[in-house]
Design an enzyme around this catalytic site. Structure first.
Site, mmCIF file in Angstrom:
data_model
loop_
_atom_site.group_PDB
_atom_site.id
_atom_site.type_symbol
_atom_site.label_atom_id
_atom_site.label_comp_id
_atom_site.label_asym_id
_atom_site.label_seq_id
_atom_site.Cartn_x
_atom_site.Cartn_y
_atom_site.Cartn_z
ATOM 1 N N GLY A 274 -57.217 -32.104 -8.677
ATOM 2 C CA GLY A 274 -57.059 -31.261 -7.599
ATOM 3 C C GLY A 274 -58.550 -31.173 -6.959
ATOM 4 N N THR A 275 -59.523 -31.326 -7.644
ATOM 5 C CA THR A 275 -60.886 -31.187 -7.177
ATOM 6 C C THR A 275 -60.982 -32.547 -6.074
ATOM 7 O OG1 THR A 275 -61.777 -30.139 -9.382
ATOM 8 C CG2 THR A 275 -63.356 -31.782 -7.891
ATOM 9 N N GLN B 183 -52.861 -23.394 -8.407
ATOM 10 C CA GLN B 183 -52.375 -22.254 -9.335
ATOM 11 C C GLN B 183 -51.014 -21.998 -8.983
ATOM 12 O OE1 GLN B 183 -53.431 -21.775 -12.189
ATOM 13 N NE2 GLN B 183 -55.499 -22.539 -12.277
ATOM 14 N N SER C 109 -52.474 -30.256 -8.170
ATOM 15 C CA SER C 109 -52.989 -30.637 -9.427
ATOM 16 C C SER C 109 -51.946 -31.012 -10.463
ATOM 17 C CB SER C 109 -54.359 -29.999 -10.033
ATOM 18 O OG SER C 109 -54.652 -30.567 -11.295
ATOM 19 N N ALA C 110 -51.759 -32.089 -11.073
ATOM 20 C CA ALA C 110 -50.557 -32.555 -11.952
ATOM 21 C C ALA C 110 -50.701 -31.634 -13.195
ATOM 22 C CB ALA C 110 -50.613 -33.954 -12.182
ATOM 23 N N HIS C 111 -51.736 -31.415 -13.970
ATOM 24 C CA HIS C 111 -52.168 -30.693 -15.036
ATOM 25 C C HIS C 111 -51.708 -29.488 -15.153
ATOM 26 C CE1 HIS C 111 -56.059 -29.221 -15.324
ATOM 27 N NE2 HIS C 111 -56.296 -29.839 -14.380
ATOM 28 N N CYS D 198 -65.222 -21.741 -16.826
ATOM 29 C CA CYS D 198 -66.263 -22.116 -17.754
ATOM 30 C C CYS D 198 -65.986 -23.617 -17.945
ATOM 31 C CB CYS D 198 -66.020 -21.486 -19.007
ATOM 32 S SG CYS D 198 -64.811 -21.739 -20.095
HETATM 33 N N1 PLP Z 1 -58.156 -25.223 -7.603
HETATM 34 C C1 PLP Z 1 -57.797 -24.329 -8.456
HETATM 35 C C2 PLP Z 1 -57.548 -22.993 -7.867
HETATM 36 C C3 PLP Z 1 -58.099 -24.452 -9.924
HETATM 37 O O1 PLP Z 1 -57.960 -23.463 -10.461
HETATM 38 C C4 PLP Z 1 -58.481 -25.767 -10.283
HETATM 39 C C5 PLP Z 1 -58.515 -26.143 -11.774
HETATM 40 O O2 PLP Z 1 -58.893 -25.313 -12.574
HETATM 41 C C6 PLP Z 1 -58.730 -26.846 -9.468
HETATM 42 C C7 PLP Z 1 -58.676 -26.614 -8.131
HETATM 43 C C8 PLP Z 1 -59.127 -28.081 -9.731
HETATM 44 O O3 PLP Z 1 -58.134 -29.141 -10.272
HETATM 45 P P1 PLP Z 1 -58.458 -30.290 -11.105
HETATM 46 O O4 PLP Z 1 -58.801 -29.675 -12.580
HETATM 47 O O5 PLP Z 1 -57.229 -31.084 -11.146
HETATM 48 O O6 PLP Z 1 -59.718 -30.981 -10.726
#
Ligand code: PLP
Length: 391
Positions: free
Chosen positions: A71-72, A179, A199-201, A327
């Protein structure tokens, strides 16, 4: 020893059985999906099936989905001044984002710091749409990023309302739905999102796979983050994570099929948990309750109870929760989300996040409540003693 109970689903979820199966099947394959022989074509087929399933979860067209490593990465890819739409190649001049975005959006992608502006949220945790409208009046070609649901409070944002304003101002809207996906209905067209991150996880896939869904394949990036072999329509080079993508697709299909049932169950259990919390700790503050929230998330604080201490004590009781604050490196940072909502620093330090998922049971909720009674009683007593107040 009693089994541990897991209440940190917003941090990550367990693998869904369908995802585990898809992962194993894909790991047993050899072909590079860019190869033309049968083994390569089989790998390509796995990816394209997953692309369809991921697209369907959010009502996008498969051709609009770009697979990423997280997701990042999808957020970082999305936030570019050089987003082009067919026939429209002038750079975006400003990036507007809500003050409560995830750190991967807060980082601003490829925009210069000076070109980024925050949109405030109210005490209810919702972005102020009127402030967005006002701010957009000062930009000619804006990109706007607003998450669909906040990872700490679970508060659902007025995205469709914001989209109308963004589009009227000639802007494009990016929505971080990491989320929200799989927990509430999430449809690219209904939301008015031009770009949407997954995000897959967080939906039962593996860590290390994500996607950026585009409302139209006419949206592309003149400056992709990773260039090379031209994979993912030239927007994300590198041999694809076939197994991770396969599991992502299987998780997305299961999440879509089971969304209504899972959401109803999670909501009933979350309500039970909050009732139990209020009954034992009448002073508890549960954040975001004035707005619509995800069915699985509760973020609360009790004056005098420090979150970090509470989390460690709960962990020792076999209960995994987290602090409201992200965190990322094991260090608990004060929550920028609660800060933006105007929560006092004292209460903000006490925010504990409990997030549920599709395997959570009533017995798990009872375990949490039992542990909370022990831990919060002991911690508020010692805090009162430290402050010289008769407990
Ligand atoms: N965006 C949101 C709202 C998230 O809560 C998270 C992860 O906690 C991310 C993006 C990032 O996703 P990833 O862990 O796949 O990088």
């Amino acid at each position: 020893m009693a089994e541990r109970v897991y209440f940190d689903w917003n941090a990550t979820t367990p693998l869904r059985p369908q995802a585990q199966q898809a992962l194993q099947d894909a790991l047993a394959r050899t072909g590079n999906p860019s190869s033309v022989h049968a083994e390569g074509r089989a790998g390509r087929h796995v990816i394209e099936q997953a692309r369809e399933d991921v697209a369907r979860l959010v009502g996008a067209r498969p051709v609009g989905v770009i697979f990423t490593s997280s997701g990042t990465e999808a957020n970082a890819l999305a936030l570019s001044p050089l987003i082009e739409t067919t026939g429209e190649k002038r750079p975006r001049d400003r990036l507007f984002m809500s003050a409560i975005e995830h750190s991967s959006v807060r980082a601003g992608g490829r925009f210069r710091r000076e070109a980024i502006e925050d949109i405030p949220v109210g005490a209810d945790g919702r972005v102020k749409v009127a402030a967005l409208a006002e701010a957009l009046g000062r930009a000619s070609r804006p990109l706007v990023s607003i998450m669909l649901a906040n990872n700490e409070t679970g508060v659902v944002q007025p995205v469709a309302e914001a989209a109308a304003i963004v589009h009227a101002a000639g802007g494009l809207l990016h929505v971080d739905a990491v989320q929200a996906a799989g927990r509430i209905p999430c449809d690219v067209a209904a939301l008015g999102a031009d770009l949407l991150t997954l995000s897959a996880h967080k939906i039962g896939g593996v860590k290390g796979a994500g996607a950026l869904a585009r409302a139209s394949d006419e949206i592309h990036f003149a400056d992709p983050l990773i260039r090379g072999g031209g994979q993912e329509r030239g927007m994300r080079a590198g041999t694809e994570n076939v197994a991770g993508i396969a599991a992502f697709g299987a998780a997305a299909a299961a999440a879509r099929r089971q969304l209504a049932d899972e959401a109803a169950e999670m909501l009933a259990l979350r309500n039970l948990l909050e009732e139990g919390l209020r009954a034992f700790s009448p002073q508890v503050v549960i954040f975001g309750t004035a707005a619509e929230r995800l069915p699985n998330t509760t973020l609360f604080a009790l004056d005098g109870v420090n979150a970090e201490t509470a989390i460690i004590a709960l962990d020792l009781e076999g209960v995994a929760v987290s602090s409201g604050a992200a965190c990322s490196s094991g260090k608990v940072q004060p929550s920028h989300v609660l800060d933006a909502m105007g929560v006092s620093p004292r209460l903000l330090r006490g925010a504990v996040r409990v997030s549920l998922g599709w395997t959570t049971t009533e017995a798990d909720v009872e375990r949490f409540l039992g542990a909370w009674r022990m831990v919060s009683g002991a911690l508020s007593k010692s805090s009162k003693q430290q402050r010289g107040i008769a407990a």
